[in-house]
Design an enzyme around this catalytic site. Structure first.
Site, PDB file in Angstrom:
ATOM      1  N   PHE A 153       0.804  -1.234   0.000  1.00 42.36           N
ATOM      2  CA  PHE A 153       0.000   0.000   0.000  1.00 42.36           C
ATOM      3  C   PHE A 153       0.832   1.277   0.000  1.00 42.36           C
ATOM      4  O   PHE A 153       0.338   2.347  -0.327  1.00 42.36           O
ATOM      5  CB  PHE A 153      -0.940   0.012   1.228  1.00 42.36           C
ATOM      6  CG  PHE A 153      -0.251   0.385   2.514  1.00 42.36           C
ATOM      7  CD1 PHE A 153       0.004   1.706   2.832  1.00 42.36           C
ATOM      8  CD2 PHE A 153       0.176  -0.592   3.418  1.00 42.36           C
ATOM      9  CE1 PHE A 153       0.655   2.058   4.010  1.00 42.36           C
ATOM     10  CE2 PHE A 153       0.825  -0.257   4.584  1.00 42.36           C
ATOM     11  CZ  PHE A 153       1.069   1.077   4.877  1.00 42.36           C
ATOM     12  N   LYS A 177      -1.074  -7.181  -9.173  1.00 44.83           N
ATOM     13  CA  LYS A 177      -2.006  -7.363  -8.056  1.00 44.83           C
ATOM     14  C   LYS A 177      -1.657  -6.301  -7.027  1.00 44.83           C
ATOM     15  O   LYS A 177      -0.753  -6.467  -6.215  1.00 44.83           O
ATOM     16  CB  LYS A 177      -1.840  -8.769  -7.463  1.00 44.83           C
ATOM     17  CG  LYS A 177      -3.068  -9.329  -6.756  1.00 44.83           C
ATOM     18  CD  LYS A 177      -3.658  -8.443  -5.680  1.00 44.83           C
ATOM     19  CE  LYS A 177      -2.987  -8.578  -4.323  1.00 44.83           C
ATOM     20  NZ  LYS A 177      -3.519  -7.625  -3.319  1.00 44.83           N
ATOM     21  N   GLU A 180      -5.001  -3.997  -1.787  1.00 38.01           N
ATOM     22  CA  GLU A 180      -6.438  -3.699  -1.790  1.00 38.01           C
ATOM     23  C   GLU A 180      -6.743  -2.350  -1.119  1.00 38.01           C
ATOM     24  O   GLU A 180      -7.834  -1.815  -1.266  1.00 38.01           O
ATOM     25  CB  GLU A 180      -7.248  -4.836  -1.153  1.00 38.01           C
ATOM     26  CG  GLU A 180      -6.836  -5.264   0.241  1.00 38.01           C
ATOM     27  CD  GLU A 180      -5.701  -6.307   0.252  1.00 38.01           C
ATOM     28  OE1 GLU A 180      -4.712  -6.132  -0.472  1.00 38.01           O
ATOM     29  OE2 GLU A 180      -5.810  -7.264   1.039  1.00 38.01           O
ATOM     30  N   SER A 230       5.256  -7.045   3.358  1.00 43.45           N
ATOM     31  CA  SER A 230       5.819  -7.400   4.668  1.00 43.45           C
ATOM     32  C   SER A 230       6.644  -8.686   4.563  1.00 43.45           C
ATOM     33  O   SER A 230       6.428  -9.506   3.660  1.00 43.45           O
ATOM     34  CB  SER A 230       4.670  -7.610   5.659  1.00 43.45           C
ATOM     35  OG  SER A 230       3.845  -8.674   5.198  1.00 43.45           O
ATOM     36  N   CYS A 285       9.790   1.554   3.531  1.00 41.10           N
ATOM     37  CA  CYS A 285      10.691   0.455   3.905  1.00 41.10           C
ATOM     38  C   CYS A 285      12.106   0.996   4.096  1.00 41.10           C
ATOM     39  O   CYS A 285      12.974   0.281   4.575  1.00 41.10           O
ATOM     40  CB  CYS A 285      10.660  -0.642   2.867  1.00 41.10           C
ATOM     41  SG  CYS A 285      11.272  -0.088   1.286  1.00 41.10           S
ATOM     42  N   GLU A 379       9.329  -4.045  13.019  1.00 41.11           N
ATOM     43  CA  GLU A 379       8.992  -2.943  12.104  1.00 41.11           C
ATOM     44  C   GLU A 379       7.751  -2.232  12.645  1.00 41.11           C
ATOM     45  O   GLU A 379       6.691  -2.847  12.772  1.00 41.11           O
ATOM     46  CB  GLU A 379       8.717  -3.500  10.700  1.00 41.11           C
ATOM     47  CG  GLU A 379       8.445  -2.401   9.694  1.00 41.11           C
ATOM     48  CD  GLU A 379       8.268  -2.915   8.264  1.00 41.11           C
ATOM     49  OE1 GLU A 379       7.656  -3.980   8.080  1.00 41.11           O
ATOM     50  OE2 GLU A 379       8.753  -2.228   7.345  1.00 41.11           O
TER      51      GLU A 379
HETATM   52  P1  NAD Z   1       1.472  -6.748   3.064  1.00 42.08           P
HETATM   53  O1  NAD Z   1       2.515  -7.792   3.125  1.00 42.08           O
HETATM   54  O2  NAD Z   1       0.375  -6.793   4.057  1.00 42.08           O
HETATM   55  O3  NAD Z   1       0.746  -6.779   1.626  1.00 42.08           O
HETATM   56  C1  NAD Z   1       1.482  -6.812   0.429  1.00 42.08           C
HETATM   57  C2  NAD Z   1       0.668  -7.552  -0.617  1.00 42.08           C
HETATM   58  O4  NAD Z   1       0.428  -8.878  -0.183  1.00 42.08           O
HETATM   59  C3  NAD Z   1      -0.697  -6.912  -0.865  1.00 42.08           C
HETATM   60  O5  NAD Z   1      -0.948  -6.891  -2.252  1.00 42.08           O
HETATM   61  C4  NAD Z   1      -1.661  -7.834  -0.106  1.00 42.08           C
HETATM   62  O6  NAD Z   1      -2.906  -7.928  -0.733  1.00 42.08           O
HETATM   63  C5  NAD Z   1      -0.965  -9.178  -0.147  1.00 42.08           C
HETATM   64  N1  NAD Z   1      -1.225 -10.000   1.056  1.00 42.08           N
HETATM   65  C6  NAD Z   1      -1.445  -9.556   2.329  1.00 42.08           C
HETATM   66  N2  NAD Z   1      -1.587 -10.599   3.174  1.00 42.08           N
HETATM   67  C7  NAD Z   1      -1.443 -11.726   2.428  1.00 42.08           C
HETATM   68  C8  NAD Z   1      -1.458 -13.115   2.734  1.00 42.08           C
HETATM   69  N3  NAD Z   1      -1.668 -13.557   3.960  1.00 42.08           N
HETATM   70  N4  NAD Z   1      -1.255 -13.983   1.729  1.00 42.08           N
HETATM   71  C9  NAD Z   1      -1.035 -13.560   0.477  1.00 42.08           C
HETATM   72  N5  NAD Z   1      -1.016 -12.250   0.132  1.00 42.08           N
HETATM   73  C10 NAD Z   1      -1.212 -11.343   1.092  1.00 42.08           C
HETATM   74  O7  NAD Z   1       2.223  -5.337   3.085  1.00 42.08           O
HETATM   75  P2  NAD Z   1       1.591  -3.883   3.177  1.00 42.08           P
HETATM   76  O8  NAD Z   1       1.039  -3.692   4.543  1.00 42.08           O
HETATM   77  O9  NAD Z   1       0.713  -3.607   2.018  1.00 42.08           O
HETATM   78  O10 NAD Z   1       2.896  -2.990   2.979  1.00 42.08           O
HETATM   79  C11 NAD Z   1       3.763  -2.645   4.011  1.00 42.08           C
HETATM   80  C12 NAD Z   1       4.953  -3.566   4.071  1.00 42.08           C
HETATM   81  O11 NAD Z   1       5.632  -3.561   2.816  1.00 42.08           O
HETATM   82  C13 NAD Z   1       5.978  -3.144   5.088  1.00 42.08           C
HETATM   83  O12 NAD Z   1       6.438  -4.285   5.770  1.00 42.08           O
HETATM   84  C14 NAD Z   1       7.086  -2.533   4.253  1.00 42.08           C
HETATM   85  O13 NAD Z   1       8.363  -2.566   4.844  1.00 42.08           O
HETATM   86  C15 NAD Z   1       7.027  -3.400   3.054  1.00 42.08           C
HETATM   87  N6  NAD Z   1       7.663  -2.779   1.908  1.00 42.08           N
HETATM   88  C16 NAD Z   1       8.890  -3.247   1.560  1.00 42.08           C
HETATM   89  C17 NAD Z   1       9.572  -2.669   0.513  1.00 42.08           C
HETATM   90  C18 NAD Z   1      10.935  -3.155   0.145  1.00 42.08           C
HETATM   91  O14 NAD Z   1      11.456  -2.696  -0.848  1.00 42.08           O
HETATM   92  N7  NAD Z   1      11.552  -4.050   0.866  1.00 42.08           N
HETATM   93  C19 NAD Z   1       8.986  -1.611  -0.191  1.00 42.08           C
HETATM   94  C20 NAD Z   1       7.708  -1.180   0.179  1.00 42.08           C
HETATM   95  C21 NAD Z   1       7.063  -1.774   1.242  1.00 42.08           C
END
Ligand code: NAD
Length: 488
Positions: A153, A177, A180, A230, A285, A379
């Site tokens: 997000f 994808k 959401e 994450s 991040c 985090e």
């Molecule tokens: P998230 O992991 O909750 O979601 C990321 C994606 O995974 C979304 O599209 C979501 O729909 C999907 N998803 C969520 N739960 C799932 C599950 N149980 N099974 C399968 N798919 C699932 O992350 P977020 O809250 O949207 O974003 C924040 C996180 O992203 C933070 O941890 C941040 O550090 C990380 N991030 C990392 C980088 C990097 O370059 N390392 C860059 C941006 C964000």
């Protein structure tokens, strides 16, 4: 009673059109004030199948279009991102909650990513060498087929564009994808790509959650998966996609340490640290999350607090993504305080007049955090800086090294020797010297280490060429007169 949506219901984008989408939906809420923006479909694998079929159909023509022609479309796309900058800025701020200048910055970064992609014809030519008399060996980069990108997000425009321009320029077709929480920007990107001249089916957006992500990992026609989100989900995606023998690069969460020495330049250091911990409301991040002060650094902490107090929620600080995120962040602060840390600047319980329904956390500086506290290890993903203190540089490095993550680390000092020492010892993929957010700019690639990245290579820059293509090696002989040898 039906509530009026600010935007039409979000639909999936398949084969160049918005298509009827499943009835299962989630609300899309603006974190700025809690208002309902739209609804997003929580699609099932049948929708994914449709999108993949469209991409499979588009692939032969797209992959055989010369790269110099594909680049023209990315060039148009880059110019359209510029043209629609104001409109995209509004979408990003509304659905993500960041402030205008931050939304503009991520569009500018997307433009820069396109500029890298349009240079790919200069970077990917293969090689040819006469390896035996009359026999040539040739290498060339070939697209993989249909690939997928799963995004978080926090950067609705930039993170999808870590992959879109390179994936498409290199001749692949794609399923995006998006998170959401931020589906509106993704759909606008899809429309802009079509306006830029991208043929139908080359780029498709499927909205949804866990089921679609799992479906992407399992789908036999998807050849490679990139994931950003994450660490918890990155691990699931990496295991599942590679378990299905796909290529996968999964970027996870972060806990970035700033090591601060007493000799650091005061103004630059304080403003840099504060900007790093509070930019995008700490939801980067690359955000500074833990500061490790070595020796006598009270003067720097005082200045960081002074700077933090200039950051006003709703003015130069955006909201966090949800009520749940606000509660999680405030819990970390409260638990650290209860465990003996000292809250110097407190961002809990803030409200923004006129936006009382918004999810805001003010800038928060907490001193005397100890390495065993959750706030020091996990985090937090909010505008919170946990300060730990050490007597020696090696103790500070030891704290950084102990982190399970490894996205970024930084050192603030005027000593070249100390900076070099920390650069060498820090266990992170991206290091800053007097830079709080050491994001490499194109053509340098982006990617962390340890549990911030699963898979090899980085997601942008030259490294991504390797990930999104496969190498074909052709051995050629035309002249029957050429001397016969073991290779003939
Ligand atoms: P998230 O992991 O909750 O979601 C990321 C994606 O995974 C979304 O599209 C979501 O729909 C999907 N998803 C969520 N739960 C799932 C599950 N149980 N099974 C399968 N798919 C699932 O992350 P977020 O809250 O949207 O974003 C924040 C996180 O992203 C933070 O941890 C941040 O550090 C990380 N991030 C990392 C980088 C990097 O370059 N390392 C860059 C941006 C964000």
């Amino acid at each position: 009673m039906s509530v009026e949506l600010k935007f039409p219901e979000v639909r999936n984008y398949i084969s160049g059109h918005f298509v009827d989408s499943p009835s299962k939906k989630l609300d899309v809420v603006s974190p700025l004030d809690g208002t309902l923006l739209s609804t997003v479909p929580i699609s099932g694998v049948d929708t994914l199948d449709q999108a993949v079929s469209a991409a499979v159909k588009a692939f032969p023509s797209w992959s055989s279009t010369p790269i110099k022609e594909r680049v023209q479309i990315i060039f148009n796309y880059r110019n359209l991102l510029q043209k629609y900058r104001a409109e995209l800025t509004e979408l990003i701020t509304l659905e993500n909650g960041k402030i205008k200048s931050e939304a503009e910055a991520e569009i500018d970064k997307a433009i820069e990513l396109c500029e890298f992609a349009v240079s790919l014809p200069q970077l990917i030519p293969g090689e040819i060498l006469e390896v035996s008399k009359g026999v040539d060996c040739k290498t060339e980069r070939i697209p993989l087929g249909v690939v997928a990108s799963i995004t978080p997000f926090n950067f609705p425009c930039m993170v999808p564009n870590w992959t879109i321009p390179n994936v498409l320029t290199l001749g692949n077709c794609m399923i995006l994808k998006p998170s959401e929480s931020v589906p509106l920007t993704a759909n606008r990107i899809a429309e802009i790509l079509t306006e830029a001249g991208l043929p139908d089916g080359v780029f498709n957006v499927v909205h949804g959650a866990q089921e679609i992500v799992e479906g992407i990992c399992d789908h036999p026609d998807i050849k490679a998966v990139s994931f950003v989100g994450s660490t918890k989900v990155a691990k699931i995606v990496y295991k599942r996609a590679t378990g299905n023998l796909k290529r996968c690069l999964a970027l996870g969460g972060a806990k970035n340490h700033l090591i601060v020495l007493p000799d650091a330049q005061l103004e630059m250091t304080a403003s840099n640290i504060t900007a790093s911990m509070s930019g995008c409301a700490g939801q980067r991040c690359m955000a500074a999350s833990a500061m490790v002060g070595v020796g006598e650094i009270d003067h720097i902490i005082a200045k960081v607090c002074e700077e933090a107090k200039k950051i006003i929620p709703g003015k130069n600080l955006g909201s966090v993504i949800s009520k749940a995120a606000k509660e999680r962040i405030e819990k970390y602060i409260t638990e650290a305080e209860q465990a003996g840390a000292k809250v110097l600047v407190d961002g809990r319980n803030v409200t923004v007049p006129g936006s009382e329904g918004g999810f805001y956390v003010g800038p928060t500086i907490i001193d005397f955090v100890t390495p065993d506290m959750a706030i020091a290890k996990e985090e937090v993903f909010g505008p919170v800086l946990a300060i730990m203190r050490t007597k020696t540089l090696d103790e500070a490095i030891e704290i950084e090294n102990r982190s399970t993550y490894g996205n970024a680390a930084a050192v603030f000092t005027q000593s070249g020797g100390i900076a070099k020492y920390v650069t060498e010892k820090a266990s992170a993929g991206m290091i800053g010297v007097n830079i709080g957010v050491p994001v490499p700019r194109e053509p340098f690639s982006f990617g962390g280490w340890n549990e911030s990245r699963f898979g090899s290579g980085d997601i942008t820059g030259k490294s991504s060429i390797e990930f999104w293509t496969q190498m074909k090696k052709t051995t050629i002989k035309w002249n029957p007169e050429a001397r016969t040898n073991w290779m003939s």
